[in-house]
Design a protein around this motif. Sequence first.
Motif, PDB file in Angstrom:
ATOM      1  N   ILE A 127      46.592  44.761  17.319  1.00  0.00           N
ATOM      2  CA  ILE A 127      47.110  43.275  17.295  1.00  0.00           C
ATOM      3  C   ILE A 127      47.664  43.153  18.679  1.00  0.00           C
ATOM      4  O   ILE A 127      47.470  42.197  19.273  1.00  0.00           O
ATOM      5  N   TYR A 128      48.569  43.982  19.137  1.00  0.00           N
ATOM      6  CA  TYR A 128      49.242  43.722  20.561  1.00  0.00           C
ATOM      7  C   TYR A 128      48.243  43.837  21.739  1.00  0.00           C
ATOM      8  O   TYR A 128      48.534  43.230  22.455  1.00  0.00           O
ATOM      9  N   GLY A 129      47.339  44.780  21.559  1.00  0.00           N
ATOM     10  CA  GLY A 129      46.229  44.741  22.615  1.00  0.00           C
ATOM     11  C   GLY A 129      45.121  43.609  22.623  1.00  0.00           C
ATOM     12  O   GLY A 129      44.808  43.179  23.713  1.00  0.00           O
ATOM     13  N   ALA A 130      44.863  43.168  21.415  1.00  0.00           N
ATOM     14  CA  ALA A 130      43.921  42.067  21.442  1.00  0.00           C
ATOM     15  C   ALA A 130      44.427  40.880  21.794  1.00  0.00           C
ATOM     16  O   ALA A 130      43.801  39.852  22.141  1.00  0.00           O
ATOM     17  N   ALA A 131      45.710  40.519  21.592  1.00  0.00           N
ATOM     18  CA  ALA A 131      46.371  39.206  21.862  1.00  0.00           C
ATOM     19  C   ALA A 131      45.995  38.838  23.118  1.00  0.00           C
ATOM     20  O   ALA A 131      45.479  37.730  23.599  1.00  0.00           O
ATOM     21  N   PRO A 132      46.564  39.593  24.133  1.00  0.00           N
ATOM     22  CA  PRO A 132      46.421  39.427  25.469  1.00  0.00           C
ATOM     23  C   PRO A 132      45.090  39.384  26.016  1.00  0.00           C
ATOM     24  O   PRO A 132      44.757  38.665  27.131  1.00  0.00           O
ATOM     25  N   VAL A 133      44.092  40.280  25.585  1.00  0.00           N
ATOM     26  CA  VAL A 133      42.678  40.131  25.924  1.00  0.00           C
ATOM     27  C   VAL A 133      42.128  38.888  25.704  1.00  0.00           C
ATOM     28  O   VAL A 133      41.497  38.231  26.671  1.00  0.00           O
ATOM     29  N   VAL A 134      42.428  38.399  24.690  1.00  0.00           N
ATOM     30  CA  VAL A 134      41.941  37.095  24.182  1.00  0.00           C
ATOM     31  C   VAL A 134      42.345  35.973  25.098  1.00  0.00           C
ATOM     32  O   VAL A 134      41.947  34.955  25.835  1.00  0.00           O
ATOM     33  N   SER A 135      43.971  36.066  25.230  1.00  0.00           N
ATOM     34  CA  SER A 135      44.596  34.776  25.986  1.00  0.00           C
ATOM     35  C   SER A 135      44.047  35.186  27.609  1.00  0.00           C
ATOM     36  O   SER A 135      43.961  33.910  28.221  1.00  0.00           O
ATOM     37  N   GLY A 136      43.624  36.401  28.187  1.00  0.00           N
ATOM     38  CA  GLY A 136      43.219  36.163  29.632  1.00  0.00           C
ATOM     39  C   GLY A 136      41.905  35.602  29.786  1.00  0.00           C
ATOM     40  O   GLY A 136      41.531  35.132  30.749  1.00  0.00           O
ATOM     41  N   LEU A 137      41.107  35.531  28.619  1.00  0.00           N
ATOM     42  CA  LEU A 137      39.791  34.724  28.578  1.00  0.00           C
ATOM     43  C   LEU A 137      40.169  33.253  28.523  1.00  0.00           C
ATOM     44  O   LEU A 137      39.561  32.471  29.290  1.00  0.00           O
ATOM     45  N   VAL A 138      41.119  32.966  27.962  1.00  0.00           N
ATOM     46  CA  VAL A 138      41.677  31.469  27.592  1.00  0.00           C
ATOM     47  C   VAL A 138      42.041  31.029  28.928  1.00  0.00           C
ATOM     48  O   VAL A 138      41.799  29.677  29.123  1.00  0.00           O
ATOM     49  N   ALA A 139      42.789  31.686  29.725  1.00  0.00           N
ATOM     50  CA  ALA A 139      43.447  31.306  30.900  1.00  0.00           C
ATOM     51  C   ALA A 139      42.517  30.731  32.049  1.00  0.00           C
ATOM     52  O   ALA A 139      42.828  29.931  32.879  1.00  0.00           O
ATOM     53  N   THR A 140      41.339  31.192  31.905  1.00  0.00           N
ATOM     54  CA  THR A 140      39.758  30.649  32.839  1.00  0.00           C
ATOM     55  C   THR A 140      39.846  29.210  32.741  1.00  0.00           C
ATOM     56  O   THR A 140      39.136  28.732  33.471  1.00  0.00           O
ATOM     57  N   PHE A 141      40.195  28.573  31.728  1.00  0.00           N
ATOM     58  CA  PHE A 141      39.973  27.246  31.410  1.00  0.00           C
ATOM     59  C   PHE A 141      40.946  26.328  31.858  1.00  0.00           C
ATOM     60  O   PHE A 141      40.945  25.199  31.759  1.00  0.00           O
ATOM     61  N   LEU A 142      42.064  26.996  32.746  1.00  0.00           N
ATOM     62  CA  LEU A 142      43.269  26.218  33.237  1.00  0.00           C
ATOM     63  C   LEU A 142      42.725  25.742  34.573  1.00  0.00           C
ATOM     64  O   LEU A 142      42.155  26.658  35.413  1.00  0.00           O
ATOM     65  N   PRO A 143      43.203  24.548  35.126  1.00  0.00           N
ATOM     66  CA  PRO A 143      42.943  24.185  36.700  1.00  0.00           C
ATOM     67  C   PRO A 143      43.837  25.033  37.516  1.00  0.00           C
ATOM     68  O   PRO A 143      44.838  25.502  37.353  1.00  0.00           O
ATOM     69  N   GLU A 144      43.210  25.336  38.686  1.00  0.00           N
ATOM     70  CA  GLU A 144      44.040  25.988  39.671  1.00  0.00           C
ATOM     71  C   GLU A 144      44.965  25.173  40.286  1.00  0.00           C
ATOM     72  O   GLU A 144      44.863  23.921  40.571  1.00  0.00           O
ATOM     73  N   THR A 145      46.310  25.336  40.666  1.00  0.00           N
ATOM     74  CA  THR A 145      47.241  25.080  41.159  1.00  0.00           C
ATOM     75  C   THR A 145      47.828  25.398  42.754  1.00  0.00           C
ATOM     76  O   THR A 145      48.666  24.885  43.125  1.00  0.00           O
ATOM     77  N   ARG A 146      47.198  26.274  43.326  1.00  0.00           N
ATOM     78  CA  ARG A 146      47.545  26.882  44.533  1.00  0.00           C
ATOM     79  C   ARG A 146      47.452  25.923  45.651  1.00  0.00           C
ATOM     80  O   ARG A 146      46.384  25.181  45.724  1.00  0.00           O
ATOM     81  N   ASP A 147      48.470  25.770  46.451  1.00  0.00           N
ATOM     82  CA  ASP A 147      48.659  24.844  47.658  1.00  0.00           C
ATOM     83  C   ASP A 147      48.513  23.308  47.110  1.00  0.00           C
ATOM     84  O   ASP A 147      48.062  22.445  47.849  1.00  0.00           O
ATOM     85  N   THR A 148      48.778  23.224  45.851  1.00  0.00           N
ATOM     86  CA  THR A 148      48.994  21.621  45.559  1.00  0.00           C
ATOM     87  C   THR A 148      50.301  21.160  45.280  1.00  0.00           C
ATOM     88  O   THR A 148      51.284  22.161  44.854  1.00  0.00           O
ATOM     89  N   ALA A 149      50.521  19.850  45.420  1.00  0.00           N
ATOM     90  CA  ALA A 149      52.028  19.492  45.140  1.00  0.00           C
ATOM     91  C   ALA A 149      52.034  19.348  43.613  1.00  0.00           C
ATOM     92  O   ALA A 149      51.275  19.236  42.862  1.00  0.00           O
ATOM     93  N   LEU A 150      53.491  19.421  43.401  1.00  0.00           N
ATOM     94  CA  LEU A 150      53.999  19.316  41.853  1.00  0.00           C
ATOM     95  C   LEU A 150      53.537  17.804  41.374  1.00  0.00           C
ATOM     96  O   LEU A 150      53.808  16.740  42.243  1.00  0.00           O
ATOM     97  N   PRO A 151      52.928  17.694  40.461  1.00  0.00           N
ATOM     98  CA  PRO A 151      52.389  16.307  39.920  1.00  0.00           C
ATOM     99  C   PRO A 151      53.519  15.769  39.479  1.00  0.00           C
ATOM    100  O   PRO A 151      54.651  16.363  38.723  1.00  0.00           O
ATOM    101  N   GLU A 152      53.753  14.148  39.530  1.00  0.00           N
ATOM    102  CA  GLU A 152      54.598  13.537  38.908  1.00  0.00           C
ATOM    103  C   GLU A 152      54.452  12.683  37.754  1.00  0.00           C
ATOM    104  O   GLU A 152      55.513  12.666  36.914  1.00  0.00           O
ATOM    105  N   THR A 153      53.269  12.516  37.396  1.00  0.00           N
ATOM    106  CA  THR A 153      52.964  11.788  36.384  1.00  0.00           C
ATOM    107  C   THR A 153      51.685  11.995  35.583  1.00  0.00           C
ATOM    108  O   THR A 153      50.951  12.930  36.233  1.00  0.00           O
TER     109      THR A 153
END
Length: 488
Positions: A439-465
């Motif tokens: 269980i400890y090993g399967a959980a981060p593997v699944v979440s690593g795949l989920v992380a690919t659905f997040l937008p990239e924020t490198r070199d972008t200003a912090l959003p305000e709204t």
Amino acid sequence: MAFANLLEHVGGMGRFQVASVLLLALPVLMMASHNLLQNSPPATNDHRGPKTDPCRDGWTYDRSVFTSTIITEWDLVCSSRGLKQLAQSLYMAGVLVGGIVFGGLSDRFGRRSLLIWCYLQMGTMGTCSSFSPTFTVYCLFRFLTGMAFSGVVLNSVSLSLEWMPTRTRALVGTFMGYCYTTGQFLLAGIAYAIPDWRWLQLTVSLPFFCFFLYSWWLTESARWLVMVGKSHQELKELQKVARINGKKEEGDKLDLEALKSYMQKEMASSRSRHTVVDLVRTPVVRRISCCLCFLWFSTSFAYYGLAMDLQNFDFNIYVIQLIFGAVDIPAKLVSILTITFVGRRFTQSVALILAGVAILANILVPRDMRMLRTALAVFGKGCLAASFNCVFLYTGELYPTVIRQTGMGLANTMSRLGSIMAPLVKMAGEVFPVLPFIIYGAAPVVSGLVATFLPETRDTALPETVEEVEGRERGQRTAQERHKSSTD
């Protein structure tokens, strides 16, 4: 980009920012001492009896290294051995509740005010824990200490990020992570010098009274001030920052009209009230919230699953704790390089997948191959440390200022659910020994795949709204469509 430009106008990364980061980092040195206190050596003792069944015939404790622990204090052995794990889960439950309570309150009353209160609560409740007359009272004070822990972490991260220029956010976030790593070494050294659990608890709690005293100097987040409509106070804080940064003339030129010209959109947004519903009200922020829930839960779940298993690697407990702390140094160095030059999403995904693979691989290694088992566990722990280093920064960059602390509170809640579940899942090993590690090993593997659905924020200003976050996604989609059309 409005506030980013305004920040450059008053000095960018100047003396004020350096001093603030250092003052916020000092308490982080002591955070590991509370978070891992019950897993530190003085929390554990071997017990043995004169015959084959010590639980039936009585037992004696090995006090050659640890003179007093919570186990010897309240006989947490045999039928009561599960109470030690229960105490850790209750502490983590306090951290969870603190994330929910202090996350929302800091978006309403400010980062600085809640941080000052949490320093005081941390020192007071930690001190009270050291004088606990019963196990029940000890658990209560540890629960309240856990609540304060959340408040300190959430507000320290936000207060440091919200005063930082875009180019230095990753560096500052990693520096704070290294302070936590150094705290793990500090805990091992203090625990070695103070083998009595009450004195150890007191020693790691008293510094928070000093942090409480100097925290009154800290400056409230100007981003938060404008979002709650306190423009006059924001102007004073910006002029103070300009003065400390050697930009007094530029600060004196600022007035409310200039402030409005810089931050028209943010001031308009400040008229709207925001609640936890805003975390799931719009499609992009809803996707961000769901993905981050997976990331925070799995990182914390696997991290504490490994951290609480230190005593089963057949090494000196002090040595293994130092090794587990030392691996954070190269892990976080690699993560800051990939975060800065490759991106947050890549770092987050790869760190989680590698951590999960290392944990799962350890299941196949025989117990007598302790060097290989330890190496895999250390590698996995390093990957989880890199994941933590990234996700703290990533979460603060993904959520807009108006709901940043509320979002951090949600993330912290999922993290603490993971840390609460970790010791409980470990107890399932008494029925099927390898089940917890599957269980400890399967959980981060699944979440690593989920992380690919997040937008990239490198070199972008912090959003305000919230609208800005949604607009960025639409803008990126439109740009991709245009690029595709031009290549067809």
